[in-house]
Design a protein around this motif. Structure first.
Motif, short mmCIF file in Angstrom:
data_model
loop_
_atom_site.label_atom_id
_atom_site.label_comp_id
_atom_site.label_asym_id
_atom_site.label_seq_id
_atom_site.Cartn_x
_atom_site.Cartn_y
_atom_site.Cartn_z
N GLU A 49 0.83 -1.20 0.00
CA GLU A 49 0.00 0.00 0.00
C GLU A 49 0.87 1.26 0.00
O GLU A 49 0.56 2.25 -0.67
CB GLU A 49 -0.92 -0.01 1.22
N ARG A 50 1.99 1.22 0.72
CA ARG A 50 2.91 2.36 0.71
C ARG A 50 3.46 2.61 -0.69
O ARG A 50 3.59 3.76 -1.13
CB ARG A 50 4.08 2.10 1.68
N ARG A 56 1.36 7.03 -6.71
CA ARG A 56 0.36 8.08 -6.96
C ARG A 56 0.96 9.47 -6.70
O ARG A 56 0.60 10.44 -7.36
CB ARG A 56 -0.87 7.86 -6.08
N ALA A 57 1.88 9.53 -5.70
CA ALA A 57 2.48 10.82 -5.37
C ALA A 57 3.74 11.09 -6.17
O ALA A 57 4.37 12.15 -6.02
CB ALA A 57 2.80 10.88 -3.89
N GLY A 58 4.15 10.12 -7.01
CA GLY A 58 5.35 10.31 -7.81
C GLY A 58 6.62 10.17 -7.03
O GLY A 58 7.67 10.70 -7.42
#
Length: 522
Positions: A49-50, A56-58
């Motif tokens: 999940e991390r 997603r945050a690049g």
């Protein structure tokens, strides 16, 4: 041993902050608890999940050295060679291969762990400590039963014995059956020199690697069985988590070096007990874990397990003994426990084969149950032993953040203090109650006088001792001001009873409270 590469590994692990608290923060307390039980899925889900969040945050989570090391060595996942080079920049992935830590994985350009390498944190009477421990991969990482030459890492028995270890300074310590070397490393914190032995060359290699990795240079490693490598030598302390598991001597039953000593039944524990006296210096102490069998005698009479241990000790050894049984399992449950421990799945055909072999062995030898516990043996400085305690403690322990070692030392000191004082000397002495001792009282509703009173021990073995009015008054007065005799006389006066009779009643109980660490010499 490649000392230079091990030193580079130490530098890289330090730089990466590959520590227990960092990993716990990485995947949380729940996943950390699951890992202690040998379950990796919760931690793998957290890291997955991390990574999704990082994508997603690049961000590049995989570039974090501690994440790569955790995935590789703790969770059993493959990492790319580039990831490991980044995590171990001084040693590099090639150096890790030379040390046997990793090998080629199934995916091109990826590596997989060949050994378990994880941080280990602990607290003892000298304070907090942190090491890295190398061992063989466990069942979860292997996905199959263990190899017979498996070198075990940190487990429940490991932390139990290290917590029991009396931490007062010693000149010499023998670690009998060192395995991955963890007990020898703990002993090095309070001993000038340590000798560690094992029948497994592989275990000794890994133990020496662990000592070098953690900067410990006071341990000498020797190959051989039991006391053979130290013939003619004596030590201030002997510690041992021997291969005490009772295993059928039947063809086809795996004999794991880390837990099977090659002897029938509980003979490995008997051998260590009987051989201890000639390897302990005066005042020297042996501490070990062990199993002992409960059997049926020739006439069907039960043979008590603790009684068997007592016979081993008292058969001419001349040693003080304090033996504590913490658990007792039926023969069937014992067999199930250790078959699962080897990685054989319950319900499988192989499990049933091994189960039958265990039960056949126990039935043939009349074994009905097996006890597990702690043994503390001591060579008296005087000519004869004064301590012979064989007890069953089924309740939970007290609160002992640094382990039981300090408590055991206090109890031994208390016993030595009181046993060498006759009645007159004891009555002239001053006692204080220990700081972890509290008193519990229960009342009938509306009544002023308690119907139940007890002393509770917050640490140590968490003992509970029933009180009557006289003993409660005595302990309450042990604040270091008055000696034992005047306190007893004053209580007798208040209760309007004969002082001599009260003294005769209380003195044996006072000695017992000193033995158990409730009361301390002021």
């Amino acid at each position: 041993m490649d000392h230079a590469s091990i030193d580079l590994l130490r530098d890289d692990l330090t730089r990466a902050r590959y520590r227990v608290e960092v990993l716990d923060d990485l995947w949380g307390a729940e996943a950390a608890a699951a890992l202690f039980r040998g379950r990796t899925l919760p931690a793998r889900r957290v890291l997955a999940e991390r990574e999704r969040e990082a994508e997603r945050a690049g961000e590049a989570t995989a570039a974090d050295p501690v994440v790569a090391l955790a995935r590789l060595f703790v969770l059993g996942q493959q990492v790319s060679r580039e990831e490991l080079d980044a995590a171990l920049p001084s040693l590099t992935s090639e150096g890790a291969e030379r040390l046997g830590l990793v090998g080629e994985g199934s995916a091109p350009g990826h590596l997989t762990a060949r050994l378990d390498l994880r941080p280990y944190g602990f607290v003892d009477s000298l304070g907090a400590g942190s090491w890295w421990i190398v061992s063989d991969l466990g069942e979860a990482a292997l996905g199959r039963a263990l190899d017979e030459d498996h070198v075990l890492g940190i487990g429940g028995a490991t932390t139990t014995l290290s917590g029991l270890m009396i931490p007062t300074p010693a000149d010499s310590v023998l670690d009998l059956g060192t395995g991955c070397g963890i007990q020898a490393m703990h002993a090095s914190r309070f001993a000038r020199r340590v000798v560690a032995t094992d029948i497994s060359e592989r275990a000794l290699e890994i133990a020496a690697l662990n000592a070098r990795l953690n900067g410990i240079d006071t341990i000498e490693f020797r190959f051989g069985s039991l006391f053979e490598p130290v013939a003619g030598e004596r030590f201030d302390r002997i510690v041992s988590n021997p291969p005490f598991v009772i295993t059928p001597r039947t063809e086809g039953v795996p004999l794991y070096e880390y837990r099977d000593g090659g002897l029938e039944g509980d003979a490995i524990v008997e051998t260590v007990v009987r051989g201890a006296a000639e390897h302990l210096a005066p005042g020297g102490i042996l501490q070990m874990l062990g199993n002992w069998e409960y059997r049926e005698g020739a006439g069907g009479d039960a043979i008590d397990g603790l009684g068997r241990v007592r016979s081993w000790v008292e058969d001419g050894s001349g040693l003080d003994a304090w033996v504590i049984e913490r658990e007792q399992q039926s023969a069937a449950l014992y067999a199930e426990t250790w078959i699962r421990d080897g990685g054989t799945k319950p319900g499988s055909e192989r499990f049933e084969e091994l189960y039958a072999a265990w039960l056949d062995d126990f039935e043939a030898r009349g074994v009905r149950a097996v006890g597990f516990g702690y043994l503390l043996l001591r060579r008296p400085r005087e000519s004869s032993p004064t301590l012979a305690r064989y007890e069953r403690l089924e309740s939970g322990l007290g609160d002992n953040p640094a382990g039981l070692g300090d408590h055991l030392a206090r109890c031994l000191a208390g016993h030595d203090w009181e046993v060498h004082r006759d009645l007159g000397a004891l009555l002239r002495s001053t006692l204080v109650y220990a700081s972890d001792v509290t008193e519990e009282r229960h009342y009938w509703p509306g009544h002023e006088d308690p119907v139940v009173m007890a002393l509770l021990q917050g640490g140590g073995f968490g003992r509970r001792v029933a009180l009557d009015t006289g003993l409660a008054a005595f302990v309450g007065a042990c604040d270091g001001d008055l000696a034992v005799g005047p306190i007893v006389d004053a209580i007798a006066d208040v209760l309007a009873v004969d002082a001599g009779a009260l003294r005769a009643e209380l003195v044996p109980r006072i000695r017992s409270l000193v033995d158990d660490g409730f009361l301390l010499p002021a």
